[in-house]
Design a protein around this motif. Sequence first.
Motif, short mmCIF file in Angstrom:
data_model
loop_
_atom_site.label_atom_id
_atom_site.label_comp_id
_atom_site.label_asym_id
_atom_site.label_seq_id
_atom_site.Cartn_x
_atom_site.Cartn_y
_atom_site.Cartn_z
N ASP A 15 -4.35 8.02 -6.13
CA ASP A 15 -5.18 8.62 -5.10
C ASP A 15 -5.80 7.53 -4.24
O ASP A 15 -5.68 6.34 -4.53
CB ASP A 15 -6.27 9.51 -5.72
CG ASP A 15 -7.14 8.76 -6.71
OD1 ASP A 15 -7.81 9.42 -7.53
OD2 ASP A 15 -7.17 7.50 -6.66
N GLU A 16 -6.50 7.92 -3.17
CA GLU A 16 -6.96 6.95 -2.18
C GLU A 16 -7.92 5.89 -2.73
O GLU A 16 -7.78 4.71 -2.41
CB GLU A 16 -7.62 7.69 -1.00
CG GLU A 16 -6.63 8.48 -0.14
CD GLU A 16 -5.51 7.61 0.40
OE1 GLU A 16 -4.35 8.03 0.37
OE2 GLU A 16 -5.82 6.48 0.86
N PRO A 17 -8.90 6.22 -3.57
CA PRO A 17 -9.77 5.16 -4.11
C PRO A 17 -8.98 4.11 -4.90
O PRO A 17 -9.24 2.91 -4.80
CB PRO A 17 -10.76 5.92 -5.00
CG PRO A 17 -10.79 7.30 -4.43
CD PRO A 17 -9.40 7.57 -3.97
N VAL A 57 0.84 -1.21 0.00
CA VAL A 57 0.00 0.00 0.00
C VAL A 57 0.87 1.25 0.00
O VAL A 57 0.60 2.23 -0.71
CB VAL A 57 -0.94 -0.01 1.22
CG1 VAL A 57 -1.65 1.34 1.38
CG2 VAL A 57 -1.97 -1.13 1.07
N ALA A 58 1.95 1.24 0.78
CA ALA A 58 2.84 2.40 0.82
C ALA A 58 3.51 2.64 -0.53
O ALA A 58 3.67 3.79 -0.97
CB ALA A 58 3.90 2.21 1.92
N ILE A 59 3.89 1.55 -1.23
CA ILE A 59 4.51 1.68 -2.55
C ILE A 59 3.52 2.27 -3.55
O ILE A 59 3.85 3.19 -4.32
CB ILE A 59 5.04 0.32 -3.03
CG1 ILE A 59 6.28 -0.08 -2.22
CG2 ILE A 59 5.37 0.35 -4.52
CD1 ILE A 59 6.77 -1.48 -2.50
N VAL A 60 2.30 1.77 -3.55
CA VAL A 60 1.28 2.27 -4.47
C VAL A 60 1.01 3.75 -4.20
O VAL A 60 0.88 4.57 -5.12
CB VAL A 60 -0.01 1.44 -4.34
CG1 VAL A 60 -1.13 2.07 -5.15
CG2 VAL A 60 0.24 0.01 -4.81
N ARG A 61 0.98 4.11 -2.90
CA ARG A 61 0.76 5.52 -2.56
C ARG A 61 1.93 6.38 -3.03
O ARG A 61 1.75 7.48 -3.57
CB ARG A 61 0.54 5.64 -1.06
CG ARG A 61 0.21 7.05 -0.59
CD ARG A 61 -0.18 7.10 0.88
NE ARG A 61 -1.57 6.70 1.07
CZ ARG A 61 -1.96 5.63 1.75
NH1 ARG A 61 -1.06 4.84 2.31
NH2 ARG A 61 -3.24 5.33 1.88
#
Length: 822
Positions: free
Chosen positions: A84-86, A75-79
């Motif tokens: 964006d959040e969705p 999740v941190a990598i994708v962020r």
Amino acid sequence: MDERQGTVPDPRTATDLAEFIGLLGELRVWAGMPSYRTLAKQVGPLMRPPSVVSHSTVVDVFKAGRRRLDLDLVVAIVRALGLDEPDIEGWRQAYLRVQRDAPTGGPREVFRQLPADLPTFTGRGQELRDLFAAIGERPGSAQTVVVSAIEGMAGIGKTRLAVRAAHELIRAGRFTDVQLFVNLRGFDPDHSPADPAVVLDAFLRQLGVPAQAIPDSLDDRSAMFRNLLHGTDALIVLDNAAGEDQVRDLIPASPSCLVLITSRRSLTGLADAVVCQLGLFREDEALDLLAQIVGEARVTAEPQAAATVVRLCGYLPLAVALAGGQLRRRSTWRLADLVGRLESAGLDAVESTSVGRQSVRSLFGVSIRALPKAAQRVFCWAALFPGSTFTAAAVAAAADLAPAEAESILERLVDEYLLEHRGAGRYELHDLLRLFAAEFAETIDGGERRTAEYRLGMYYLAATAAALDTLYPHEKHRRIEIPQSLEPPPAFISAIDAQSWLDAEHRNIIGLAVAGVADPVPMSILLWEYLKNTSRLSDAHQLNTAALAKVPADEAQRQAQILNQLGISHNNLGNYTEALDVLERAAAIYSEIGDQRGVSIALSNLAVLHHDRGDLAAALTASRQALAITRQRGDGWREGVVLTNTGGILVQLGRPAEAIDVLGEAIAVTHENGHSSCRATALGHMGQAYVHLGDFASALTVLTEALELSRELKKRNNEAEVLVLIGRAYAGSGNPERGLVTIQQGLEIAKENGPYYEAAALTALGDTYRQVGDIERARDHYRNALAIADKFRMHPDSPIRRDLEAGIAAMPTTSPDQLKGA
């Protein structure tokens, strides 16, 4: 300049983890191919809590062939890659889906259960070198498993050293097959040390053993555990052990394994264990830890105050970490301010090799009293949970907070080193902190504590009901109504979601119900189906016993219902005398209050009890009494069930023609009432009756229909039984080769469903090999079936024992005793 390329890859298209990792690589391309080092620097602050992430850790995420990933890291990598959040939530759900749908890897699947490796770990260099040297001296060719016992006082850092050593070994490519971790709670002030049998139950489930196949005794579970880990590259961390007796049965025998044990007690009784006696930090190590937490600049600016802080903490790593956590949260404090608070709290300077419990308590008090009142309350209520971990939602219910507010406070407690993350949104108290939290709670008004307990009990009642309504929707109308919860229960999106929640929370639920925080009476009725289906027999027995003691005398119907459940628990545990007593009491109460449906259910359960004990005449009498009542009531659903059971008993009594008539009626009734599951069972019994009559053509016709229906309904236990019967029918009709193949198929499924099914399939294989004259193979299968029957205490007069011993008796010069001795 925006370097993004093309369309964002859609993680929903991933069908397995390999495709998910490939799409993650495409997302990196879309984001402009940032280097792994750049990405690592961006990812670290996005972790929860923020931490230092190495570039090699990020590289590993993008490597094909991984069996699982760290969800928080993904999740941190994708962020960090700019979504964006969705969209981030979409990637999170896609990973959970592919991981959930991945086939089980059995005992060689990597189980990444280790707690996170703290970036603030410092010191212990010599201890790590000694530990690795000891492990290296005894490679996989050694004759015994390598055991390292890390010993020392509370708060000395034993767990952190074990976790750091484990992570270092894994990073070096060692012990990648299996990684298991358990907190044995050897010195928990509120709970007994973890039962080794319960720990083995959890380990065996995690290693892929079906719940029904896990044996009851400690010795048998330990033997199964050793067998599963034989030859595997496995690492087991046994944290906080009470002593040698607690861990001895948790140690595998294979030299390919490593066991790391931490304990406050000497473990000299463990032969050949490498002992690491952990002492207090040196001053430089303690100062290094303090600098890691609060920042090097602050320590350098006040060297004398820093030295005083670690001295007042007694150079105890846990105390230094707590004190540093206080300072890190308060940028306006100087180290001198912290010294003043530590001194005023009464924490004496400790320069010896021991730290008094009162001193540690005083340090905890400084940390807690500096918190806002709401955080103090959350810390106290965390001690209410009897299980090892808990969630923000449950704490929110107890503390009367919004879930987001409770989570924010829990995260602050993590930052303050008063709480630990345990993954998947769960938290845990260190046992010393649990003790202090319970003591601190005594300073809170008793009425407020009772209100918190009431709210927590109501939350778990509502949440348990919601989970069971999702997991077993067909039983929803049969469960009791419970009062409206003060807080909304969790929303379970699927049966898998509900099952996972129950698996994680059942220790809290059972403990709170037995303690009376949650009402054990409705909880025992709510949880019955789950505990029975997951083979948690001891939990079911404990909960039903507590409920029986609490049910009001004027609530006869509930009393009978709980007695009925308790009778089944006794029967499943092999306590036949106790089962008979409580089931007869249940039937009598149902009769007194005029609940004929209840009488029918109790009689049906008595029939099962008599069947399992081998008293088939009593089983038939009870089943026919139940049948008369269901017909009188016009209850078609239960009539089909009782007719099916009656037909099965008649088959075992050697009255197949009569059984076929009864089962034909059962099939018609179940078809009329839409009870497909029961109809599949009735067809199987009818096929067995035809096999007994030697009418193999009719048997194959009926059993083929039973097999199709069982597979359609995913009734794996039925499927196993029917395949075995089809194999017997083939063998009886002159095609033993096809019979052997079919029975073997049934055996593979039977292994998933428990010992009764496996023993029946092995007996059928033994009979068929004996029929074709392969005496040695017949003897092997009979021996294996007999071992299972003995291990699981199958009654000497039960049908499975009867069939097995009849097969053995037909063998030339072979007896059960000879098979046991072979």
